[in-house]
Design a protein around this motif. Structure first.
Motif, PDB file in Angstrom:
ATOM      1  N   MET A   1       0.825  -1.252  -0.008  1.00 51.32           N
ATOM      2  CA  MET A   1       0.102   0.074   0.039  1.00 51.32           C
ATOM      3  C   MET A   1       0.928   1.298   0.073  1.00 51.32           C
ATOM      4  O   MET A   1       1.817   1.361   0.735  1.00 51.32           O
ATOM      5  N   LEU A   2       0.497   2.266  -0.824  1.00 55.37           N
ATOM      6  CA  LEU A   2       1.132   3.534  -0.891  1.00 55.37           C
ATOM      7  C   LEU A   2       0.301   4.509   0.252  1.00 55.37           C
ATOM      8  O   LEU A   2      -0.697   4.790  -0.260  1.00 55.37           O
ATOM      9  N   ASN A   3       0.931   4.645   1.515  1.00 54.12           N
ATOM     10  CA  ASN A   3       0.236   5.355   2.411  1.00 54.12           C
ATOM     11  C   ASN A   3       0.927   6.893   2.590  1.00 54.12           C
ATOM     12  O   ASN A   3       2.224   6.678   2.948  1.00 54.12           O
ATOM     13  N   VAL A   4       0.272   7.894   2.470  1.00 54.15           N
ATOM     14  CA  VAL A   4       0.989   9.144   2.189  1.00 54.15           C
ATOM     15  C   VAL A   4       0.246  10.162   3.402  1.00 54.15           C
ATOM     16  O   VAL A   4      -0.628  10.388   3.387  1.00 54.15           O
ATOM     17  N   VAL A   5       1.222  10.792   4.063  1.00 52.63           N
ATOM     18  CA  VAL A   5       0.723  11.765   4.813  1.00 52.63           C
ATOM     19  C   VAL A   5       0.907  13.168   4.358  1.00 52.63           C
ATOM     20  O   VAL A   5       2.136  13.298   3.725  1.00 52.63           O
ATOM     21  N   ILE A   6       0.148  14.179   4.050  1.00 54.66           N
ATOM     22  CA  ILE A   6       0.352  15.415   3.324  1.00 54.66           C
ATOM     23  C   ILE A   6       0.313  16.403   4.352  1.00 54.66           C
ATOM     24  O   ILE A   6      -0.727  16.782   4.867  1.00 54.66           O
ATOM     25  N   PHE A   7       1.290  17.215   4.494  1.00 55.76           N
ATOM     26  CA  PHE A   7       1.559  17.764   5.671  1.00 55.76           C
ATOM     27  C   PHE A   7       1.984  19.299   5.294  1.00 55.76           C
ATOM     28  O   PHE A   7       2.625  19.369   4.313  1.00 55.76           O
ATOM     29  N   GLY A   8       1.629  20.473   6.259  1.00 54.68           N
ATOM     30  CA  GLY A   8       1.994  21.767   5.856  1.00 54.68           C
ATOM     31  C   GLY A   8       1.089  22.735   6.808  1.00 54.68           C
ATOM     32  O   GLY A   8       0.221  22.223   7.138  1.00 54.68           O
ATOM     33  N   PRO A   9       1.674  24.152   6.894  1.00 53.67           N
ATOM     34  CA  PRO A   9       0.791  24.730   7.395  1.00 53.67           C
ATOM     35  C   PRO A   9      -0.613  25.184   6.742  1.00 53.67           C
ATOM     36  O   PRO A   9      -0.672  24.788   5.576  1.00 53.67           O
ATOM     37  N   PRO A  10      -1.469  26.224   7.368  1.00 51.38           N
ATOM     38  CA  PRO A  10      -2.729  26.399   6.896  1.00 51.38           C
ATOM     39  C   PRO A  10      -2.497  27.203   5.573  1.00 51.38           C
ATOM     40  O   PRO A  10      -1.752  28.018   5.206  1.00 51.38           O
ATOM     41  N   GLY A  11      -3.187  26.620   4.430  1.00 51.96           N
ATOM     42  CA  GLY A  11      -3.087  27.018   3.116  1.00 51.96           C
ATOM     43  C   GLY A  11      -2.038  26.752   2.299  1.00 51.96           C
ATOM     44  O   GLY A  11      -1.493  27.256   1.365  1.00 51.96           O
ATOM     45  N   SER A  12      -1.102  25.803   2.792  1.00 50.29           N
ATOM     46  CA  SER A  12      -0.013  25.511   2.018  1.00 50.29           C
ATOM     47  C   SER A  12      -0.403  24.364   0.962  1.00 50.29           C
ATOM     48  O   SER A  12       0.643  24.191   0.094  1.00 50.29           O
ATOM     49  N   GLY A  13      -1.656  24.150   0.511  1.00 50.26           N
ATOM     50  CA  GLY A  13      -1.968  23.512  -0.504  1.00 50.26           C
ATOM     51  C   GLY A  13      -2.085  22.063  -0.223  1.00 50.26           C
ATOM     52  O   GLY A  13      -2.214  21.175  -1.152  1.00 50.26           O
ATOM     53  N   LYS A  14      -2.620  21.509   0.898  1.00 41.18           N
ATOM     54  CA  LYS A  14      -2.503  20.115   1.040  1.00 41.18           C
ATOM     55  C   LYS A  14      -4.000  19.671   0.261  1.00 41.18           C
ATOM     56  O   LYS A  14      -3.785  18.633  -0.211  1.00 41.18           O
ATOM     57  N   GLY A  15      -5.009  20.117   0.674  1.00 49.35           N
ATOM     58  CA  GLY A  15      -6.111  19.756  -0.125  1.00 49.35           C
ATOM     59  C   GLY A  15      -5.896  19.913  -1.698  1.00 49.35           C
ATOM     60  O   GLY A  15      -6.613  18.736  -2.311  1.00 49.35           O
ATOM     61  N   THR A  16      -5.463  21.062  -1.996  1.00 55.83           N
ATOM     62  CA  THR A  16      -5.214  21.060  -3.748  1.00 55.83           C
ATOM     63  C   THR A  16      -4.469  19.789  -4.391  1.00 55.83           C
ATOM     64  O   THR A  16      -4.749  19.312  -5.170  1.00 55.83           O
ATOM     65  N   GLN A  17      -3.411  19.636  -3.537  1.00 53.05           N
ATOM     66  CA  GLN A  17      -2.275  18.859  -4.069  1.00 53.05           C
ATOM     67  C   GLN A  17      -3.032  17.394  -3.865  1.00 53.05           C
ATOM     68  O   GLN A  17      -2.783  16.319  -4.673  1.00 53.05           O
ATOM     69  N   SER A  18      -3.595  17.096  -2.949  1.00 53.45           N
ATOM     70  CA  SER A  18      -4.244  15.759  -2.571  1.00 53.45           C
ATOM     71  C   SER A  18      -5.249  15.283  -3.628  1.00 53.45           C
ATOM     72  O   SER A  18      -5.147  14.195  -4.218  1.00 53.45           O
ATOM     73  N   GLN A  19      -5.918  16.366  -4.268  1.00 54.18           N
ATOM     74  CA  GLN A  19      -6.893  16.006  -5.419  1.00 54.18           C
ATOM     75  C   GLN A  19      -6.344  15.425  -6.563  1.00 54.18           C
ATOM     76  O   GLN A  19      -6.559  14.410  -7.414  1.00 54.18           O
ATOM     77  N   LYS A  20      -4.881  16.123  -6.932  1.00 55.15           N
ATOM     78  CA  LYS A  20      -4.227  15.673  -8.028  1.00 55.15           C
ATOM     79  C   LYS A  20      -3.533  14.264  -7.664  1.00 55.15           C
ATOM     80  O   LYS A  20      -3.377  13.496  -8.398  1.00 55.15           O
ATOM     81  N   ILE A  21      -3.046  14.018  -6.271  1.00 54.78           N
ATOM     82  CA  ILE A  21      -2.587  12.666  -5.954  1.00 54.78           C
ATOM     83  C   ILE A  21      -3.630  11.771  -6.234  1.00 54.78           C
ATOM     84  O   ILE A  21      -3.348  10.615  -6.923  1.00 54.78           O
ATOM     85  N   ILE A  22      -4.746  11.921  -5.675  1.00 49.80           N
ATOM     86  CA  ILE A  22      -5.819  11.019  -5.929  1.00 49.80           C
ATOM     87  C   ILE A  22      -6.161  10.640  -7.402  1.00 49.80           C
ATOM     88  O   ILE A  22      -6.259   9.332  -7.672  1.00 49.80           O
ATOM     89  N   GLU A  23      -6.211  11.674  -8.238  1.00 51.75           N
ATOM     90  CA  GLU A  23      -6.386  11.226  -9.588  1.00 51.75           C
ATOM     91  C   GLU A  23      -5.312  10.746 -10.387  1.00 51.75           C
ATOM     92  O   GLU A  23      -5.428   9.457 -11.023  1.00 51.75           O
ATOM     93  N   LYS A  24      -4.174  11.022 -10.075  1.00 45.67           N
ATOM     94  CA  LYS A  24      -2.996  10.133 -10.575  1.00 45.67           C
ATOM     95  C   LYS A  24      -2.624   8.677 -10.002  1.00 45.67           C
ATOM     96  O   LYS A  24      -2.259   7.850 -10.749  1.00 45.67           O
ATOM     97  N   TYR A  25      -2.703   8.627  -8.919  1.00 47.01           N
ATOM     98  CA  TYR A  25      -2.145   7.365  -8.055  1.00 47.01           C
ATOM     99  C   TYR A  25      -3.299   6.324  -7.696  1.00 47.01           C
ATOM    100  O   TYR A  25      -3.277   5.530  -7.116  1.00 47.01           O
ATOM    101  N   GLY A  26      -4.610   7.075  -7.718  1.00 48.82           N
ATOM    102  CA  GLY A  26      -5.815   6.324  -7.237  1.00 48.82           C
ATOM    103  C   GLY A  26      -5.725   5.957  -5.756  1.00 48.82           C
ATOM    104  O   GLY A  26      -6.391   4.842  -5.374  1.00 48.82           O
ATOM    105  N   LEU A  27      -5.551   6.745  -4.971  1.00 51.08           N
ATOM    106  CA  LEU A  27      -5.516   6.780  -3.609  1.00 51.08           C
ATOM    107  C   LEU A  27      -6.845   7.168  -2.878  1.00 51.08           C
ATOM    108  O   LEU A  27      -7.302   7.992  -3.625  1.00 51.08           O
ATOM    109  N   THR A  28      -7.089   6.617  -1.681  1.00 54.05           N
ATOM    110  CA  THR A  28      -8.358   6.856  -0.985  1.00 54.05           C
ATOM    111  C   THR A  28      -7.970   8.436  -0.281  1.00 54.05           C
ATOM    112  O   THR A  28      -6.756   8.228   0.198  1.00 54.05           O
ATOM    113  N   HIS A  29      -8.855   9.134  -0.184  1.00 55.79           N
ATOM    114  CA  HIS A  29      -8.440  10.430   0.553  1.00 55.79           C
ATOM    115  C   HIS A  29      -9.145  10.453   1.846  1.00 55.79           C
ATOM    116  O   HIS A  29     -10.384  10.279   2.059  1.00 55.79           O
ATOM    117  N   ILE A  30      -8.343  10.931   3.026  1.00 60.82           N
ATOM    118  CA  ILE A  30      -9.129  11.344   4.288  1.00 60.82           C
ATOM    119  C   ILE A  30      -8.509  12.850   4.476  1.00 60.82           C
ATOM    120  O   ILE A  30      -7.375  12.955   4.814  1.00 60.82           O
TER     121      ILE A  30
END
Ligand code: B4P
Length: 192
Positions: free
Chosen positions: A1-30
């Motif tokens: 399994m590819l389990n990834v934590v996306i981390f950073g301060p508020p507004g660093s783009g965690k949600g924005t980049q998560s969407q792109k990661i989900i599209e390309k790598y087919g990961l489940t988002h929480i």
């Protein structure tokens, strides 16, 4: 399994980049932020509690968040991997998370830390505030969120450096440029 934590301060783009990661790598988002906003929207008991913290720019208590994550992990079908967005946000959450993964016979592949200058964070969140309707996207709450990040969330970086799962990502530039940096790291993990 590819389990990834996306981390950073508020507004660093965690949600924005998560969407792109989900599209390309087919990961489940929480996203703990999204889960909390959903609870607020439907006016549950948890939502009422969460709103009082979020509106002040504070973190929701660890026990509440850990319980929410536990529930998510217990009800998860078989997946390719998971992207954890906005969690863990304290060292206590990070420690509980290690145990949670172990109990589910899995482990973390990498923690990606989006590095963004303070003024850029403020500019992005103020801009988002013009259309998001989010009660925490105003200057006073943003300033508080950044202070809480420094004091309570940034120590999570040392935690992941110690367990050798830390990876810094340049979080300034266009969304696609930042995503390229993330792909380079994730592709290496998939090759291993
Ligand atoms: P979150 O929902 O996790 O949100 P965030 O930190 O505000 O944003 P994120 O980094 O995802 O930024 P985004 O991609 O949207 O948390 C909200 C609150 O919930 C917390 O303050 C806390 O109270 C509570 N909470 C959540 N998790 C918790 C936990 N584990 N423990 C305790 N409390 C918890 O990007 C921001 C903006 O920038 C967007 O408008 C986007 O379009 C723009 N943007 C993104 N990338 C850009 C780029 N490269 N260039 C220009 N703009 C960009």
């Amino acid at each position: 399994m590819l389990n990834v934590v996306i981390f950073g301060p508020p507004g660093s783009g965690k949600g924005t980049q998560s969407q792109k990661i989900i599209e390309k790598y087919g990961l489940t988002h929480i996203s703990t932020g999204d889960l909390l906003r959903r609870e607020i929207h439907t006016n549950t008991h948890l939502g009422v509690i969460a709103k009082s913290y979020i509106d002040r720019g504070e973190l929701v208590p660890d026990e509440t968040i850990i319980e929410m994550l536990d529930h998510f992990m217990d009800n998860l079908p078989k997946v390719k991997g998971i992207i954890f967005d906005g969690f863990p946000r304290t060292v206590i959450q990070a420690e509980a998370f290690q145990k949670m993964l172990k109990n589910n016979n899995t482990s973390l592949s990498v923690m990606l830390n989006l590095e963004v200058d303070r003024q850029e964070l403020i500019d992005r969140l103020l801009l988002r505030g013009e259309t998001s309707g989010r009660s925490d996207d105003n200057l006073e709450t943003i300033t508080k969120r950044l202070e809480v990040y420094e004091n309570r969330t940034s120590p999570v970086i040392s935690f992941y450096k110690e367990v050798k799962l830390y990876q810094a990502i340049k979080g300034m530039g266009s969304v696609d440029e930042i995503f390229q940096g993330i792909c380079t790291v994730l592709d290496k993990h998939l090759e291993q």
